[in-house]
Design an enzyme around this catalytic site. Structure first.
Site, PDB file in Angstrom:
ATOM      1  N   GLY A 181     -11.375   7.959   7.921  1.00 23.40           N
ATOM      2  CA  GLY A 181     -11.968   8.044   6.905  1.00 23.40           C
ATOM      3  C   GLY A 181     -12.784   7.278   7.094  1.00 23.40           C
ATOM      4  N   GLU A 225      -8.493  -5.378   5.317  1.00 22.67           N
ATOM      5  CA  GLU A 225      -7.787  -4.950   3.545  1.00 22.67           C
ATOM      6  C   GLU A 225      -6.514  -5.775   3.069  1.00 22.67           C
ATOM      7  OE1 GLU A 225      -8.877  -1.576   5.673  1.00 22.67           O
ATOM      8  OE2 GLU A 225      -8.933  -0.677   3.051  1.00 22.67           O
ATOM      9  N   ASN A 267       0.686  -1.039   0.099  1.00 22.55           N
ATOM     10  CA  ASN A 267      -0.424   0.552  -0.013  1.00 22.55           C
ATOM     11  C   ASN A 267       0.964   1.278   0.065  1.00 22.55           C
ATOM     12  OD1 ASN A 267      -1.815   2.243   0.348  1.00 22.55           O
ATOM     13  ND2 ASN A 267      -2.545   0.987   2.491  1.00 22.55           N
ATOM     14  N   LYS A 278       3.488   0.342   3.082  1.00 20.65           N
ATOM     15  CA  LYS A 278       2.847  -0.320   4.052  1.00 20.65           C
ATOM     16  C   LYS A 278       2.867  -1.355   3.542  1.00 20.65           C
ATOM     17  CE  LYS A 278      -1.389  -0.571   7.132  1.00 20.65           C
ATOM     18  NZ  LYS A 278      -2.254   0.084   6.942  1.00 20.65           N
ATOM     19  N   ASP A 334      -8.917  12.438  16.188  1.00 20.44           N
ATOM     20  CA  ASP A 334      -8.752  10.755  16.930  1.00 20.44           C
ATOM     21  C   ASP A 334     -10.449  11.286  17.897  1.00 20.44           C
ATOM     22  OD1 ASP A 334      -8.385   9.151  19.378  1.00 20.44           O
ATOM     23  OD2 ASP A 334      -6.480   8.890  17.624  1.00 20.44           O
ATOM     24  N   HIS A 351     -13.411   2.779   0.084  1.00 22.36           N
ATOM     25  CA  HIS A 351     -13.221   1.648   1.443  1.00 22.36           C
ATOM     26  C   HIS A 351     -14.009   0.432   0.914  1.00 22.36           C
ATOM     27  CE1 HIS A 351     -13.071   4.819   4.411  1.00 22.36           C
ATOM     28  NE2 HIS A 351     -11.951   4.135   4.719  1.00 22.36           N
ATOM     29  N   GLY A 392     -11.581   1.210  13.060  1.00 23.24           N
ATOM     30  CA  GLY A 392     -10.976   1.782  14.399  1.00 23.24           C
ATOM     31  C   GLY A 392     -11.840   2.148  15.759  1.00 23.24           C
ATOM     32  N   ARG A 409     -12.828  14.883   7.831  1.00 21.94           N
ATOM     33  CA  ARG A 409     -13.696  15.645   6.406  1.00 21.94           C
ATOM     34  C   ARG A 409     -14.476  16.012   6.716  1.00 21.94           C
ATOM     35  NH1 ARG A 409     -11.459  10.441   3.845  1.00 21.94           N
ATOM     36  NH2 ARG A 409      -9.565  10.966   2.938  1.00 21.94           N
ATOM     37  N   HIS A 450     -17.500   1.515   7.685  1.00 24.49           N
ATOM     38  CA  HIS A 450     -16.462   1.123   7.992  1.00 24.49           C
ATOM     39  C   HIS A 450     -15.982   2.660   8.600  1.00 24.49           C
ATOM     40  CE1 HIS A 450     -12.192   0.425   6.481  1.00 24.49           C
ATOM     41  NE2 HIS A 450     -12.046   2.190   6.874  1.00 24.49           N
ATOM     42  N   LEU A 451     -16.021   2.674   9.687  1.00 24.64           N
ATOM     43  CA  LEU A 451     -16.026   3.647  10.941  1.00 24.64           C
ATOM     44  C   LEU A 451     -14.461   4.441  11.502  1.00 24.64           C
ATOM     45  CD1 LEU A 451     -18.994   3.584  12.575  1.00 24.64           C
ATOM     46  CD2 LEU A 451     -18.639   4.343  10.641  1.00 24.64           C
ATOM     47  N   GLY A 452     -13.727   4.407  10.301  1.00 22.24           N
ATOM     48  CA  GLY A 452     -12.257   4.516  10.819  1.00 22.24           C
ATOM     49  C   GLY A 452     -11.805   6.053  10.655  1.00 22.24           C
ATOM     50  N   ARG A 507      -2.966  -2.393  -3.820  1.00 20.48           N
ATOM     51  CA  ARG A 507      -3.665  -1.675  -3.194  1.00 20.48           C
ATOM     52  C   ARG A 507      -4.252  -0.002  -4.138  1.00 20.48           C
ATOM     53  NH1 ARG A 507      -5.795   2.574   1.529  1.00 20.48           N
ATOM     54  NH2 ARG A 507      -7.085   2.963   0.827  1.00 20.48           N
ATOM     55  N   ARG A 549     -10.984   8.268  19.800  1.00 19.72           N
ATOM     56  CA  ARG A 549     -10.943   8.565  21.625  1.00 19.72           C
ATOM     57  C   ARG A 549     -10.145   9.722  22.444  1.00 19.72           C
ATOM     58  NH1 ARG A 549      -6.240   4.292  20.352  1.00 19.72           N
ATOM     59  NH2 ARG A 549      -6.407   5.641  18.562  1.00 19.72           N
TER      60      ARG A 549
HETATM   61  P1  AMP Z   1      -8.724   3.586  11.847  1.00 23.32           P
HETATM   62  O1  AMP Z   1      -8.703   4.770  10.815  1.00 23.32           O
HETATM   63  O2  AMP Z   1      -9.270   2.257  10.941  1.00 23.32           O
HETATM   64  O3  AMP Z   1      -7.181   2.694  11.846  1.00 23.32           O
HETATM   65  O4  AMP Z   1      -9.686   3.973  12.979  1.00 23.32           O
HETATM   66  C1  AMP Z   1      -8.646   5.147  13.396  1.00 23.32           C
HETATM   67  C2  AMP Z   1      -9.772   5.661  14.437  1.00 23.32           C
HETATM   68  O5  AMP Z   1      -9.673   4.766  15.302  1.00 23.32           O
HETATM   69  C3  AMP Z   1      -9.923   6.753  15.171  1.00 23.32           C
HETATM   70  O6  AMP Z   1     -10.082   8.191  15.377  1.00 23.32           O
HETATM   71  C4  AMP Z   1      -9.074   6.028  16.644  1.00 23.32           C
HETATM   72  O7  AMP Z   1      -9.488   6.921  18.037  1.00 23.32           O
HETATM   73  C5  AMP Z   1     -10.345   5.108  16.402  1.00 23.32           C
HETATM   74  N1  AMP Z   1     -10.446   4.135  17.985  1.00 23.32           N
HETATM   75  C6  AMP Z   1      -9.095   3.366  17.747  1.00 23.32           C
HETATM   76  N2  AMP Z   1      -9.820   2.399  19.173  1.00 23.32           N
HETATM   77  C7  AMP Z   1     -10.525   3.612  19.577  1.00 23.32           C
HETATM   78  C8  AMP Z   1     -11.103   3.192  21.150  1.00 23.32           C
HETATM   79  N3  AMP Z   1     -10.720   2.129  21.746  1.00 23.32           N
HETATM   80  N4  AMP Z   1     -12.187   3.697  20.713  1.00 23.32           N
HETATM   81  C9  AMP Z   1     -13.016   5.016  20.736  1.00 23.32           C
HETATM   82  N5  AMP Z   1     -12.187   4.669  19.054  1.00 23.32           N
HETATM   83  C10 AMP Z   1     -10.792   4.696  18.770  1.00 23.32           C
END
Ligand code: AMP
Length: 401
Positions: free
Chosen positions: A213, A386, A9, A16, A284, A181, A332, A242, A209-211, A92, A286
């Protein structure tokens, strides 16, 4: 037949990678090379269970991939005996436009098509293309495969992908919704069908898919029929930085009232909006959750907006699909945030979603059904993978059986 598949990637300043033994799906190595082109680049990687770091200047992607292959074939660290052990490479690629509806073996024509799609993905396709070029140079006799983020959504019907703007813009410039995604949505859809004990072709899902992005997909009979991202990944859900769906007139408003150039507005909507923009604290989840817990009102607002937007799409896609079998949370936030999952699913019992709040609490990163026993629709947490999906596709296309 067993085959070692290298998954790549390539980003603008990073590569990566993961090395899988297929078809056993055993991951043998993984890593990240960062800061390519900067004074000090950094390669962190794992072979088996051991972690390694190499700090050295890496001028470009070609040098970067060479360093990665050297690391993977370092026998003193348990690496491969020889570069020739790599049997296939899976890349990718973010944008395949309308040209690719599935994974393909890379030849000169495919490489050219990736190049031609740079206009649609000016940030992502150039480094993806670079990764393909250097891998083909370094491993000329190894089959290489392109897995597109957009491909899975090519089954969307025209009424879902066409924008209500002059049709000539689609005809001339292919301005339409593509979605992204796709590899992740496809991976969790296949897992969900397995968990539900259904054939994928007979499974209806909403995948979230909640990351950093984020996107959601409406899946009918195993196929994507709608998704929240559009021409670019900016549309749809509220994301880390975004904005997702907004009134497009905001762009003209900012240009007029603040005299902002288009590039600056684009940067504002992509990099300074979403959770970061509303909370004023962080992209982030968290940090935003923690601040909201501590009484920060803007963080609380951002969190509420985030969940509300997802909930609205659950409603919309439930209507679009008709008979949903499961709602799937992944990436995430989806895999780790019980708060987001609970809020999204609260008060949705009238349309079939009943979350078991106790079962949901504290669950992180593991496959679990968090719906109540009597919920008409299942609610699943499924960690995405992925890289494995890319390795599976690559193996399916290249292994001589
Ligand atoms: P990703 O792009 O899939 O790596 O997801 C990243 C997102 O997942 C970031 O906003 C992180 O804060 C969130 N995330 C990871 N661990 C946690 C957690 N324990 N609680 C809440 N959000 C989290």
């Amino acid at each position: 037949m067993s085959l070692k598949v290298l998954v790549l990637n390539s980003g603008s300043s990073s590569i990566k990678f993961e090395l899988f033994e297929m078809p056993s799906e055993k991951r043998q190595a993984r890593g990240l090379l960062e800061k390519i082109g900067e004074e000090q680049s950094k390669l962190t990687y794992t072979i088996g269970d051991s972690k390694y770091t190499i700090d050295q200047k890496v001028a470009d992607h070609g040098q970067g991939l060479r360093l990665i292959i050297d690391a993977l074939t370092d026998q003193s660290k348990g690496g491969l005996k020889d570069i020739s052990e790599i049997g296939a490479v899976g890349h990718r690629v973010v944008h395949g436009g309308e040209a690719f509806s599935e994974t393909v073996i890379i030849d000169d024509k495919v490489q050219k098509a990736v190049e031609e799609h740079i206009q649609l993905a000016p940030l992502h396709n150039p480094p993806n293309l670079l990764g393909i070029k250097v891998a083909r140079e370094l491993l000329p006799n190894v089959p290489q495969v392109a897995v597109f983020d957009t491909a899975y959504h090519q089954t969307m019907p025209a009424y879902a992908f066409t924008y209500p703007i002059p049709y000539e813009l689609y005809e001339q410039l292919r301005v339409r919704r593509y979605g992204f995604h796709g590899t992740s949505h496809r991976y969790v859809a296949a897992r969900a069908a397995k968990i539900l004990g259904r054939k994928l072709e007979e499974t209806n899902l909403i995948t979230a898919h909640l990351g950093n992005g984020a996107s959601m997909t409406a899946i009918q009979n195993g196929k994507s029929i709608d998704t929240t991202m559009g021409l670019t990944p900016l549309e749809g859900l509220i994301m880390g930085t975004r904005c997702g769906d907004i009134d497009p007139a905001i762009i003209a408003f900012l240009a007029r009232v603040k005299d902002m150039p288009v590039a600056q507005i684009d940067n504002l909507l992509n990099k300074k909006s979403g959770m970061l923009g509303v909370s004023g604290l962080s992209n982030d989840m968290r940090s935003v959750e923690q601040a909201a817990n501590e009484g920060n009102t803007r963080a609380a607002l951002a969190l509420e907006m985030y969940c509300y937007r997802i909930k609205k799409y659950v409603g919309a896609y439930t209507a679009a699909i008709g008979n949903v079998h499961a709602l799937v949370f992944t990436a995430g936030v989806g895999e780790n945030s019980d708060v987001v999952r609970e809020r999204v699913c609260s008060n949705l019992q009238n349309i079939g979603y009943k979350i078991d709040v106790e079962k949901n609490r504290g669950v992180r990163g593991k496959e679990l059904d968090i719906a109540t026993a009597d919920s008409p629709i299942r609610i699943l947490i499924i960690p995405t993978n992925e890289e494995l999906m890319i390795a599976q596709d690559t193996y399916a296309l290249t292994a001589k059986k």
